[in-house]
Scaffold this motif. Structure first.
Motif, PDB file in Angstrom:
ATOM      1  N   ALA A  14       0.837  -1.210   0.000  1.00  0.00           N
ATOM      2  CA  ALA A  14       0.000   0.000   0.000  1.00  0.00           C
ATOM      3  C   ALA A  14       0.870   1.256   0.000  1.00  0.00           C
ATOM      4  CB  ALA A  14      -0.930  -0.013   1.211  1.00  0.00           C
ATOM      5  N   VAL A  79       7.825   4.929  13.053  1.00  0.00           N
ATOM      6  CA  VAL A  79       7.215   6.196  13.477  1.00  0.00           C
ATOM      7  C   VAL A  79       6.470   5.956  14.788  1.00  0.00           C
ATOM      8  CG1 VAL A  79       5.495   7.951  12.897  1.00  0.00           C
ATOM      9  CG2 VAL A  79       7.028   7.058  11.131  1.00  0.00           C
ATOM     10  N   GLY A 124       2.475 -19.051   8.149  1.00  0.00           N
ATOM     11  CA  GLY A 124       2.964 -18.634   6.825  1.00  0.00           C
ATOM     12  C   GLY A 124       3.695 -19.751   6.102  1.00  0.00           C
ATOM     13  N   CYS A 133      -4.593 -17.383  -0.977  1.00  0.00           N
ATOM     14  CA  CYS A 133      -3.133 -17.204  -1.003  1.00  0.00           C
ATOM     15  C   CYS A 133      -2.406 -18.547  -1.079  1.00  0.00           C
ATOM     16  CB  CYS A 133      -2.661 -16.461   0.240  1.00  0.00           C
ATOM     17  SG  CYS A 133      -3.476 -14.874   0.487  1.00  0.00           S
ATOM     18  N   ASN A 265      -4.080  -2.832   4.877  1.00  0.00           N
ATOM     19  CA  ASN A 265      -4.666  -3.622   5.966  1.00  0.00           C
ATOM     20  C   ASN A 265      -4.874  -2.831   7.253  1.00  0.00           C
ATOM     21  OD1 ASN A 265      -3.097  -6.855   5.182  1.00  0.00           O
ATOM     22  ND2 ASN A 265      -5.080  -6.040   4.564  1.00  0.00           N
ATOM     23  N   GLY A 272      -5.801  -8.361   0.061  1.00  0.00           N
ATOM     24  CA  GLY A 272      -4.564  -9.050  -0.276  1.00  0.00           C
ATOM     25  C   GLY A 272      -3.570  -8.023  -0.814  1.00  0.00           C
TER      26      GLY A 272
HETATM   27  C1  LIG Z   1       1.337 -15.402   6.364  1.00  0.00           C
HETATM   28  C2  LIG Z   1       0.652 -14.541   5.352  1.00  0.00           C
HETATM   29  C3  LIG Z   1       0.735 -14.828   4.005  1.00  0.00           C
HETATM   30  C4  LIG Z   1       0.082 -14.024   3.075  1.00  0.00           C
HETATM   31  N1  LIG Z   1       0.161 -14.373   1.757  1.00  0.00           N
HETATM   32  C5  LIG Z   1      -0.453 -13.594   0.835  1.00  0.00           C
HETATM   33  C6  LIG Z   1      -0.419 -13.952  -0.560  1.00  0.00           C
HETATM   34  O1  LIG Z   1       0.158 -14.981  -0.950  1.00  0.00           O
HETATM   35  N2  LIG Z   1      -1.063 -13.127  -1.423  1.00  0.00           N
HETATM   36  C7  LIG Z   1      -1.737 -12.008  -1.025  1.00  0.00           C
HETATM   37  O2  LIG Z   1      -2.293 -11.303  -1.857  1.00  0.00           O
HETATM   38  N3  LIG Z   1      -1.776 -11.653   0.292  1.00  0.00           N
HETATM   39  C8  LIG Z   1      -1.153 -12.413   1.214  1.00  0.00           C
HETATM   40  N4  LIG Z   1      -1.187 -12.060   2.539  1.00  0.00           N
HETATM   41  C9  LIG Z   1      -1.805 -10.771   2.907  1.00  0.00           C
HETATM   42  C10 LIG Z   1      -0.749  -9.642   2.729  1.00  0.00           C
HETATM   43  O3  LIG Z   1       0.280  -9.828   3.674  1.00  0.00           O
HETATM   44  C11 LIG Z   1      -1.402  -8.271   2.919  1.00  0.00           C
HETATM   45  O4  LIG Z   1      -2.472  -8.147   2.004  1.00  0.00           O
HETATM   46  C12 LIG Z   1      -0.409  -7.132   2.607  1.00  0.00           C
HETATM   47  O5  LIG Z   1       0.802  -7.339   3.298  1.00  0.00           O
HETATM   48  C13 LIG Z   1      -1.038  -5.792   3.018  1.00  0.00           C
HETATM   49  O6  LIG Z   1      -0.199  -4.747   2.612  1.00  0.00           O
HETATM   50  P1  LIG Z   1      -0.007  -3.433   3.517  1.00  0.00           P
HETATM   51  O7  LIG Z   1       0.861  -2.529   2.716  1.00  0.00           O
HETATM   52  O8  LIG Z   1      -1.320  -2.960   3.996  1.00  0.00           O
HETATM   53  O9  LIG Z   1       0.769  -3.930   4.823  1.00  0.00           O
HETATM   54  P2  LIG Z   1       2.171  -4.673   5.011  1.00  0.00           P
HETATM   55  O10 LIG Z   1       2.593  -5.390   3.783  1.00  0.00           O
HETATM   56  O11 LIG Z   1       2.041  -5.495   6.249  1.00  0.00           O
HETATM   57  O12 LIG Z   1       3.201  -3.490   5.236  1.00  0.00           O
HETATM   58  C14 LIG Z   1       3.102  -2.615   6.322  1.00  0.00           C
HETATM   59  C15 LIG Z   1       4.461  -2.031   6.583  1.00  0.00           C
HETATM   60  O13 LIG Z   1       4.310  -0.961   7.534  1.00  0.00           O
HETATM   61  C16 LIG Z   1       5.384  -1.032   8.438  1.00  0.00           C
HETATM   62  N5  LIG Z   1       5.015  -0.329   9.681  1.00  0.00           N
HETATM   63  C17 LIG Z   1       4.068  -0.668  10.591  1.00  0.00           C
HETATM   64  N6  LIG Z   1       4.019   0.239  11.593  1.00  0.00           N
HETATM   65  C18 LIG Z   1       4.971   1.169  11.300  1.00  0.00           C
HETATM   66  C19 LIG Z   1       5.414   2.355  11.943  1.00  0.00           C
HETATM   67  N7  LIG Z   1       4.872   2.784  13.085  1.00  0.00           N
HETATM   68  N8  LIG Z   1       6.411   3.076  11.379  1.00  0.00           N
HETATM   69  C20 LIG Z   1       6.976   2.674  10.203  1.00  0.00           C
HETATM   70  N9  LIG Z   1       6.590   1.545   9.546  1.00  0.00           N
HETATM   71  C21 LIG Z   1       5.606   0.808  10.083  1.00  0.00           C
HETATM   72  C22 LIG Z   1       5.644  -2.518   8.626  1.00  0.00           C
HETATM   73  O14 LIG Z   1       6.948  -2.748   9.164  1.00  0.00           O
HETATM   74  C23 LIG Z   1       5.454  -3.017   7.192  1.00  0.00           C
HETATM   75  O15 LIG Z   1       6.677  -3.004   6.480  1.00  0.00           O
HETATM   76  C24 LIG Z   1      -0.613 -12.873   3.496  1.00  0.00           C
HETATM   77  C25 LIG Z   1      -0.706 -12.575   4.864  1.00  0.00           C
HETATM   78  C26 LIG Z   1      -0.096 -13.390   5.784  1.00  0.00           C
HETATM   79  C27 LIG Z   1      -0.218 -13.070   7.249  1.00  0.00           C
END
Ligand SMILES: Cc1cc2nc3c(=O)[nH]c(=O)nc-3n(C[C@H](O)[C@H](O)[C@H](O)COP(=O)(O)OP(=O)(O)OC[C@H]3O[C@@H](n4cnc5c(N)ncnc54)[C@H](O)[C@@H]3O)c2cc1C
Length: 303
Positions: A14, A79, A124, A133, A265, A272
């Motif tokens: 995201a 942060v 995972g 997934c 998320n 996803g």
């Molecule tokens: C085990 C597992 C397997 C999965 N496999 C799949 C798959 O095969 N296909 C699929 O489509 N989806 C999959 N998913 C779902 C997928 O992980 C999420 O859809 C995706 O990661 C969401 O993206 P995001 O950018 O919202 O969050 P994230 O990818 O979780 O990224 C959030 C980031 O924000 C950072 N962050 C958090 N708080 C702070 C802060 N205070 N300061 C600075 N940085 C911060 C974190 O360190 C992280 O790097 C899976 C989920 C799990 C749990």
């Protein structure tokens, strides 16, 4: 203090997609990322058109390169605090501070796992949640669904699309009766009542589920619904409105607080990777338009 058009907190799918859109909009953008995406324990990321099967870390590395290609900056950090109301001051745990005209929070959620020995270690890998997934990889295998919440029953029904060798373990929940039992039976899902004691792992592979009564069910994979806990302290700290436990956003990711956006998320557990990326893209466009129109209004006022 360095000033940016937008600071993005969280550099998963995201946050990085928002960074890409904002960089391409000729915005000065900074991504601050803690480096712990939700899907880090998984070896492969599935279901992302053109990137199906790519290791999750590789997708983010490609994304970071693309963001930097348009002048976007990315730093590692967590942060801990945001003050102000546009401009915002974004502070990290190691004492750095950045100024931002607009803020995007893309900090994801935390998966709270049930306290069953072995679940955390196998998460995972052969303990999963989302059949979209990982279901294909587990097709036709001997699988189990662990009951963690009332919706676990539906989870089991859904998973029966991928295998006919499926057991439902109510664990600490009541064993299904009546219509619920009939639905499971209609899909050929066996119910094994009783508490689950631990997972059995041999040669780094899940081989079974040990029940408290001493029986071991031979299983190759376990599915469960984790409890979703949004990492939204920054948003709630800024006063963003919450509905049913989640910070409210409109279709572009705008929260109830002017200048504060959220995507991925952190505001929607159902997304996803491809959906989270799309939400970040929408938020990036909305932030750019917001800045353009704010400058237009200033220009009109000054004329
Ligand atoms: C085990 C597992 C397997 C999965 N496999 C799949 C798959 O095969 N296909 C699929 O489509 N989806 C999959 N998913 C779902 C997928 O992980 C999420 O859809 C995706 O990661 C969401 O993206 P995001 O950018 O919202 O969050 P994230 O990818 O979780 O990224 C959030 C980031 O924000 C950072 N962050 C958090 N708080 C702070 C802060 N205070 N300061 C600075 N940085 C911060 C974190 O360190 C992280 O790097 C899976 C989920 C799990 C749990």
């Amino acid at each position: 203090m360095d000033s940016y058009d937008a600071v993005i907190i969280g550099g998963g799918a995201a946050g990085l997609n928002a960074g890409l859109v904002l960089g391409r909009s000729r915005r000065r953008v900074l991504v601050v990322d803690g480096g712990r995406p939700r899907n880090a324990p998984a070896a492969h990321m599935q279901g992302f058109l053109s990137r199906d099967g790519l290791p999750p870390a590789d997708l983010l590395e490609i994304g970071r390169t693309e963001v930097r290609g348009y002048g976007g900056e990315i730093v590692t950090g967590t942060v801990t605090r945001v003050d102000g109301s546009g401009p915002f001051t974004v502070r990290t745990d190691d004492g750095r501070a950045y100024r931002a005209r607009r803020l995007l929070v893309a900090t994801s959620l935390t998966d709270r796992l049930p306290d069953v020995p072995g679940v955390r270690e196998r998460w995972g890998r052969d303990v999963n949640m989302c059949p979209y997934c990982h279901g294909w990889e587990n097709r036709d295998q001997a699988l189990a669904v662990l009951g963690t919440m009332p919706s676990s029953l539906e989870h089991a029904l859904l998973l029966s699309q991928w295998t006919s060798d499926l057991v439902y373990l109510p664990h600490l929940l009541p064993a299904p009766t009546g219509e619920d039992a009939a639905k499971l039976a209609a899909r050929g899902i066996e119910v094994v009542p009783g508490e689950v004691e631990r997972l059995v792992v041999e040669n780094d592979r899940l081989t079974g589920v040990a029940m408290a009564d001493g029986t071991v069910l031979a299983r190759q994979g376990l599915y469960l619904a984790a409890e979703f806990v949004p990492n939204d302290a920054i948003l709630t700290g800024l006063g963003c409105a919450v509905e049913d436990g989640w910070v409210k956003v409109d279709g572009s990711g705008a929260t109830s607080v002017p200048g504060v956006y959220a995507a991925g998320n952190v505001v929607n557990p159902k997304l996803g990777v491809i959906h989270a990326a799309a939400a970040g893209s929408m938020a990036g466009m909305a932030i750019n338009a917001d800045l353009v129109f704010a400058d237009v209004a200033e220009g009109v006022k000054a004329a």
